[in-house]
Design a protein around this motif. Structure first.
Motif, PDB file in Angstrom:
ATOM      1  N   GLY A 194     -15.444   7.031  -5.294  1.00  0.00           N
ATOM      2  CA  GLY A 194     -16.162   7.969  -4.443  1.00  0.00           C
ATOM      3  C   GLY A 194     -15.231   9.107  -4.076  1.00  0.00           C
ATOM      4  O   GLY A 194     -14.055   8.878  -3.796  1.00  0.00           O
TER       5      GLY A 194
ATOM      6  N   ASP B 285     -18.716   7.094   4.323  1.00  0.00           N
ATOM      7  CA  ASP B 285     -17.559   7.755   3.730  1.00  0.00           C
ATOM      8  C   ASP B 285     -17.524   7.378   2.255  1.00  0.00           C
ATOM      9  O   ASP B 285     -17.307   6.218   1.899  1.00  0.00           O
ATOM     10  CB  ASP B 285     -16.291   7.249   4.447  1.00  0.00           C
ATOM     11  CG  ASP B 285     -15.012   7.823   3.865  1.00  0.00           C
ATOM     12  OD1 ASP B 285     -15.080   8.496   2.829  1.00  0.00           O
ATOM     13  OD2 ASP B 285     -13.943   7.581   4.451  1.00  0.00           O
ATOM     14  N   SER B 286     -17.757   8.362   1.402  1.00  0.00           N
ATOM     15  CA  SER B 286     -17.884   8.053  -0.027  1.00  0.00           C
ATOM     16  C   SER B 286     -16.570   7.549  -0.631  1.00  0.00           C
ATOM     17  O   SER B 286     -16.587   6.869  -1.647  1.00  0.00           O
ATOM     18  CB  SER B 286     -18.402   9.277  -0.785  1.00  0.00           C
ATOM     19  OG  SER B 286     -17.648  10.413  -0.437  1.00  0.00           O
ATOM     20  N   ALA B 287     -15.446   7.880  -0.020  1.00  0.00           N
ATOM     21  CA  ALA B 287     -14.160   7.439  -0.580  1.00  0.00           C
ATOM     22  C   ALA B 287     -13.510   6.357   0.302  1.00  0.00           C
ATOM     23  O   ALA B 287     -12.297   6.283   0.421  1.00  0.00           O
ATOM     24  CB  ALA B 287     -13.226   8.628  -0.731  1.00  0.00           C
ATOM     25  N   LEU B 288     -14.360   5.511   0.869  1.00  0.00           N
ATOM     26  CA  LEU B 288     -13.854   4.496   1.807  1.00  0.00           C
ATOM     27  C   LEU B 288     -12.847   3.551   1.142  1.00  0.00           C
ATOM     28  O   LEU B 288     -11.823   3.202   1.740  1.00  0.00           O
ATOM     29  CB  LEU B 288     -15.035   3.697   2.371  1.00  0.00           C
ATOM     30  CG  LEU B 288     -14.756   2.868   3.619  1.00  0.00           C
ATOM     31  CD1 LEU B 288     -14.291   3.747   4.768  1.00  0.00           C
ATOM     32  CD2 LEU B 288     -15.989   2.092   4.051  1.00  0.00           C
ATOM     33  N   GLU B 289     -13.116   3.154  -0.104  1.00  0.00           N
ATOM     34  CA  GLU B 289     -12.206   2.217  -0.781  1.00  0.00           C
ATOM     35  C   GLU B 289     -10.835   2.867  -1.007  1.00  0.00           C
ATOM     36  O   GLU B 289      -9.808   2.214  -0.861  1.00  0.00           O
ATOM     37  CB  GLU B 289     -12.813   1.745  -2.105  1.00  0.00           C
ATOM     38  CG  GLU B 289     -12.047   0.576  -2.694  1.00  0.00           C
ATOM     39  CD  GLU B 289     -12.756  -0.113  -3.853  1.00  0.00           C
ATOM     40  OE1 GLU B 289     -13.920   0.204  -4.127  1.00  0.00           O
ATOM     41  OE2 GLU B 289     -12.107  -0.966  -4.494  1.00  0.00           O
ATOM     42  N   LEU B 290     -10.844   4.144  -1.322  1.00  0.00           N
ATOM     43  CA  LEU B 290      -9.562   4.857  -1.495  1.00  0.00           C
ATOM     44  C   LEU B 290      -8.829   4.943  -0.152  1.00  0.00           C
ATOM     45  O   LEU B 290      -7.610   4.802  -0.079  1.00  0.00           O
ATOM     46  CB  LEU B 290      -9.797   6.266  -2.039  1.00  0.00           C
ATOM     47  CG  LEU B 290     -10.215   6.402  -3.499  1.00  0.00           C
ATOM     48  CD1 LEU B 290     -10.379   7.873  -3.862  1.00  0.00           C
ATOM     49  CD2 LEU B 290      -9.198   5.760  -4.421  1.00  0.00           C
ATOM     50  N   GLN B 291      -9.584   5.200   0.902  1.00  0.00           N
ATOM     51  CA  GLN B 291      -8.969   5.274   2.237  1.00  0.00           C
ATOM     52  C   GLN B 291      -8.341   3.929   2.614  1.00  0.00           C
ATOM     53  O   GLN B 291      -7.242   3.877   3.156  1.00  0.00           O
ATOM     54  CB  GLN B 291     -10.033   5.641   3.284  1.00  0.00           C
ATOM     55  CG  GLN B 291     -10.643   7.003   3.093  1.00  0.00           C
ATOM     56  CD  GLN B 291     -10.179   8.009   4.131  1.00  0.00           C
ATOM     57  OE1 GLN B 291      -9.433   7.690   5.035  1.00  0.00           O
ATOM     58  NE2 GLN B 291     -10.618   9.248   3.993  1.00  0.00           N
ATOM     59  N   PHE B 292      -9.045   2.846   2.276  1.00  0.00           N
ATOM     60  CA  PHE B 292      -8.542   1.512   2.601  1.00  0.00           C
ATOM     61  C   PHE B 292      -7.291   1.161   1.795  1.00  0.00           C
ATOM     62  O   PHE B 292      -6.522   0.287   2.197  1.00  0.00           O
ATOM     63  CB  PHE B 292      -9.619   0.458   2.345  1.00  0.00           C
ATOM     64  CG  PHE B 292     -10.684   0.387   3.408  1.00  0.00           C
ATOM     65  CD1 PHE B 292     -10.452   0.881   4.683  1.00  0.00           C
ATOM     66  CD2 PHE B 292     -11.907  -0.197   3.139  1.00  0.00           C
ATOM     67  CE1 PHE B 292     -11.424   0.811   5.670  1.00  0.00           C
ATOM     68  CE2 PHE B 292     -12.888  -0.276   4.118  1.00  0.00           C
ATOM     69  CZ  PHE B 292     -12.655   0.221   5.378  1.00  0.00           C
ATOM     70  N   ALA B 293      -7.141   1.778   0.642  1.00  0.00           N
ATOM     71  CA  ALA B 293      -5.976   1.456  -0.203  1.00  0.00           C
ATOM     72  C   ALA B 293      -4.716   2.192   0.250  1.00  0.00           C
ATOM     73  O   ALA B 293      -3.667   2.043  -0.364  1.00  0.00           O
ATOM     74  CB  ALA B 293      -6.290   1.785  -1.658  1.00  0.00           C
ATOM     75  N   THR B 294      -4.815   2.979   1.303  1.00  0.00           N
ATOM     76  CA  THR B 294      -3.624   3.647   1.832  1.00  0.00           C
ATOM     77  C   THR B 294      -3.045   2.798   2.972  1.00  0.00           C
ATOM     78  O   THR B 294      -3.738   1.939   3.513  1.00  0.00           O
ATOM     79  CB  THR B 294      -3.934   5.066   2.353  1.00  0.00           C
ATOM     80  OG1 THR B 294      -4.779   4.961   3.490  1.00  0.00           O
ATOM     81  CG2 THR B 294      -4.604   5.908   1.296  1.00  0.00           C
ATOM     82  N   LYS B 295      -1.797   3.088   3.335  1.00  0.00           N
ATOM     83  CA  LYS B 295      -1.125   2.234   4.328  1.00  0.00           C
ATOM     84  C   LYS B 295      -1.530   2.549   5.776  1.00  0.00           C
ATOM     85  O   LYS B 295      -1.033   1.929   6.699  1.00  0.00           O
ATOM     86  CB  LYS B 295       0.387   2.395   4.177  1.00  0.00           C
ATOM     87  CG  LYS B 295       0.874   3.793   4.454  1.00  0.00           C
ATOM     88  CD  LYS B 295       2.378   3.880   4.414  1.00  0.00           C
ATOM     89  CE  LYS B 295       2.827   5.294   4.725  1.00  0.00           C
ATOM     90  NZ  LYS B 295       4.251   5.449   4.821  1.00  0.00           N
ATOM     91  N   ARG B 296      -2.444   3.503   5.930  1.00  0.00           N
ATOM     92  CA  ARG B 296      -2.808   3.923   7.282  1.00  0.00           C
ATOM     93  C   ARG B 296      -3.447   2.770   8.079  1.00  0.00           C
ATOM     94  O   ARG B 296      -4.407   2.157   7.632  1.00  0.00           O
ATOM     95  CB  ARG B 296      -3.811   5.072   7.180  1.00  0.00           C
ATOM     96  CG  ARG B 296      -3.986   5.836   8.450  1.00  0.00           C
ATOM     97  CD  ARG B 296      -4.722   7.086   8.168  1.00  0.00           C
ATOM     98  NE  ARG B 296      -5.832   6.802   7.274  1.00  0.00           N
ATOM     99  CZ  ARG B 296      -7.018   7.332   7.397  1.00  0.00           C
ATOM    100  NH1 ARG B 296      -7.246   8.201   8.340  1.00  0.00           N
ATOM    101  NH2 ARG B 296      -7.976   7.038   6.569  1.00  0.00           N
TER     102      ARG B 296
ATOM    103  N   LYS C 180       0.825  -1.213   0.000  1.00  0.00           N
ATOM    104  CA  LYS C 180       0.000   0.000   0.000  1.00  0.00           C
ATOM    105  C   LYS C 180       0.860   1.263   0.000  1.00  0.00           C
ATOM    106  O   LYS C 180       0.462   2.293  -0.527  1.00  0.00           O
ATOM    107  CB  LYS C 180      -0.943   0.003   1.206  1.00  0.00           C
ATOM    108  CG  LYS C 180      -2.109  -0.962   1.043  1.00  0.00           C
ATOM    109  CD  LYS C 180      -2.977  -0.971   2.271  1.00  0.00           C
ATOM    110  CE  LYS C 180      -4.151  -1.924   2.096  1.00  0.00           C
ATOM    111  NZ  LYS C 180      -5.047  -1.935   3.258  1.00  0.00           N
TER     112      LYS C 180
END
Lengths: 290, 218
Positions: free
Chosen positions: A89, B65-76, A78
């Protein structure tokens, strides 16, 4: 190098279980790699597994030496990932600049100066600089897609996974984005999943066709094209009657002399007027999926 | 700091206005009341209403959260996301509570029946923490924000209706969200506050485990 061995993915359990991937084996070298297949083929599931969002049910996935079974491996991947999901989204109340900046922060681009430069550069790459300070809620579908592309590139990723990236882009933007992907692929892994056969043909050196969770084809686009050799025909039907069920109509065109059907099939014996054609990648794909 | 600012702007801005509006309403009601009734309104806001707001807001903080998939794709890591999202809701609740208490002080209403300054903060903070984590954890468990809200709302209503029974039962009073405000100076409130805090920590661990299973939410 991306190594996938005997990859299985099942969602749910018991009688309601849905198998999305059934024993996928793939080996992907640096460069541009295409993933093609109909809806429900398992492309998005495979992309999500490679992005570390979805876990494999069985089998192994190694990305750049990182085992995707482990938390550590997924985190490492990642950290070098750019990801554009199919269902993108965004946050409508942020501007494009704010959104891309936010994603850069989440991706660990901590230095404010570097981040500012990267945000500026990617917004320029996707031609959004002049509207970068407008809220996303006022953007068209194509502009939103470009914001998605910009956020995927903002951390200068080593691995770029893009799911249907050209959906909603106009032809000019599509060509520009395709070229951009090819440029980026010179030093990166770029995985392109799409329904648009032309996008793969124009950009990818190697590709895989997935269908119902299984690999139907692995190789280069030229070889896939050649699968349809001697099986592509044009049939002109003066009264417009469609060729029979054994043939797949790839395209049709109304002409003064009747309707021209481009068909893919093994047997055109019933149509003496059929004229053999050079196959295209789309014909190869249709022949494969028949 | 920019991250929190963006997180707040992106999808939690609306979360700010609801508690502020409710606080405004309670301020107005307090102004219209006199004597002991003013204290009752203060108690109702701090001890009863704020926990419902905290739980309700946290139920909608993860999955809407409309950008949840993008958030999940980060290393956080998951714990950072939990800390950020629940922390922001808690920040709003703390802000509203302290603003309200300041207003009450300016009105000259005595809060001494709720104990000293520290004790009176625990009266609202502990139940708010519990409902906050409950709302978030159940929404993740149910993969549905409304599920989290229903859990918080259901517990709140049951405990409001049966608060007398809960308060009398030596075991059950330890899980009564409103025990602190009902018996702010009694000894049993300490065990109640400890129990609710432990319960919150357990739910926090559950929320963390659930959020790590990202594929459940996309």
């Amino acid at each position: 190098m991306i190594e996938i061995k005997n990859l299985h993915k099942t969602y749910g359990s018991g009688p309601k279980a849905v198998t999305a991937l059934k024993g996928i084996d793939l080996s992907i070298e640096q460069g541009m790699y295409g993933l093609l297949g109909p809806n429900g083929a398992g492309k998005t599931t495979l992309m999500r597994i490679l992005a570390g969002i979805v876990h494999a049910s069985a089998g192994s996935v190694w990305v750049n030496g990182n085992d995707m079974k482990t938390d550590q491996g997924r985190r490492q991947v990642k950290a070098q990932l750019g990801y554009l999901p199919q269902e993108l989204g965004l946050y409508p109340d942020l501007t494009a600049r704010q959104f891309v900046d936010y994603m850069a922060i989440l991706k660990g681009v901590d230095d404010p100066q570097l981040r500012k430069k990267r945000v500026q550069a990617v917004l320029e790459m996707v031609s959004l600089l002049d509207v970068a300070d407008r809220k996303i809620k006022g953007y068209s579908g194509g502009m939103k897609r470009r914001v998605g592309i910009a956020q995927a590139l903002v951390n200068n990723p080593r691995i770029l996974i893009v799911d249907e990236p050209t959906a909603g882009l106009d032809p000019e933007e599509r060509i520009r984005f395709r070229n951009l992907l090819v440029e980026l692929a010179a030093k990166r892994f770029v995985l392109l999943s799409t329904h648009i056969v032309g996008d793969i043909g124009q950009t990818c050196r190697n590709m895989t066709v997935l269908s119902k969770g299984e690999v139907r084809y692995q190789g280069n686009p030229a070889e896939l094209t050649q699968l349809a050799k001697d099986h592509v025909w044009t049939i002109t039907s003066p009264d417009g009657a469609k060729p029979n069920a054994g043939l797949t109509i790839v395209s049709m065109q109304h002409m003064p002399e009747g309707v021209n059907y481009r068909v893919v099939g093994a047997d055109v014996g019933r149509y003496p007027q059929a004229v053999q054609e050079q196959p295209s990648l789309e014909d190869g794909y249709v022949w494969l999926m028949k | 700091m920019s991250r929190l600012n963006y997180t707040f702007q992106a999808f939690q801005k609306d979360h700010f206005w609801l508690p502020v509006a409710v606080m405004g309403l309670f301020m107005l009601i307090t102004l219209l009341m006199t004597g002991d009734r003013q204290y009752s309104v203060v108690r109702a806001f701090l001890g009863f209403t704020l926990p419902l707001l905290a739980g309700g807001l946290s139920a909608y903080t993860f999955l809407e959260d409309s950008a949840l998939e993008l958030q999940f794709a980060t290393k956080r890591p998951a714990w950072k996301m939990i800390a950020e999202r629940l922390g922001l809701v808690l920040f709003v609740i703390v802000f509203v509570s302290l603003t309200f208490q300041l207003f009450i002080q300016l009105l000259g209403v005595s809060l001494s029946p709720l104990g000293n300054v520290f004790q009176r903060q625990l009266v609202w903070f502990v139940p708010c923490l519990t409902t906050l984590v409950l709302g978030g954890a159940v929404s993740l468990m149910a993969r549905n924000s409304n599920g989290g809200m229903a859990a918080v709302g259901g517990l709140w209503i049951i405990q409001i209706l049966l608060r007398g029974w809960f308060a009398r039962e030596p075991v059950w009073r330890n899980v009564l969200l409103f025990y602190g405000v009902m018996d702010p100076l009694g000894q049993p409130r300490i065990l109640n506050q400890i129990t609710l805090t432990v319960f919150s920590l357990l739910l926090l661990v559950a929320a963390h485990t659930l959020l790590k299973k990202q594929e459940r939410y996309i």
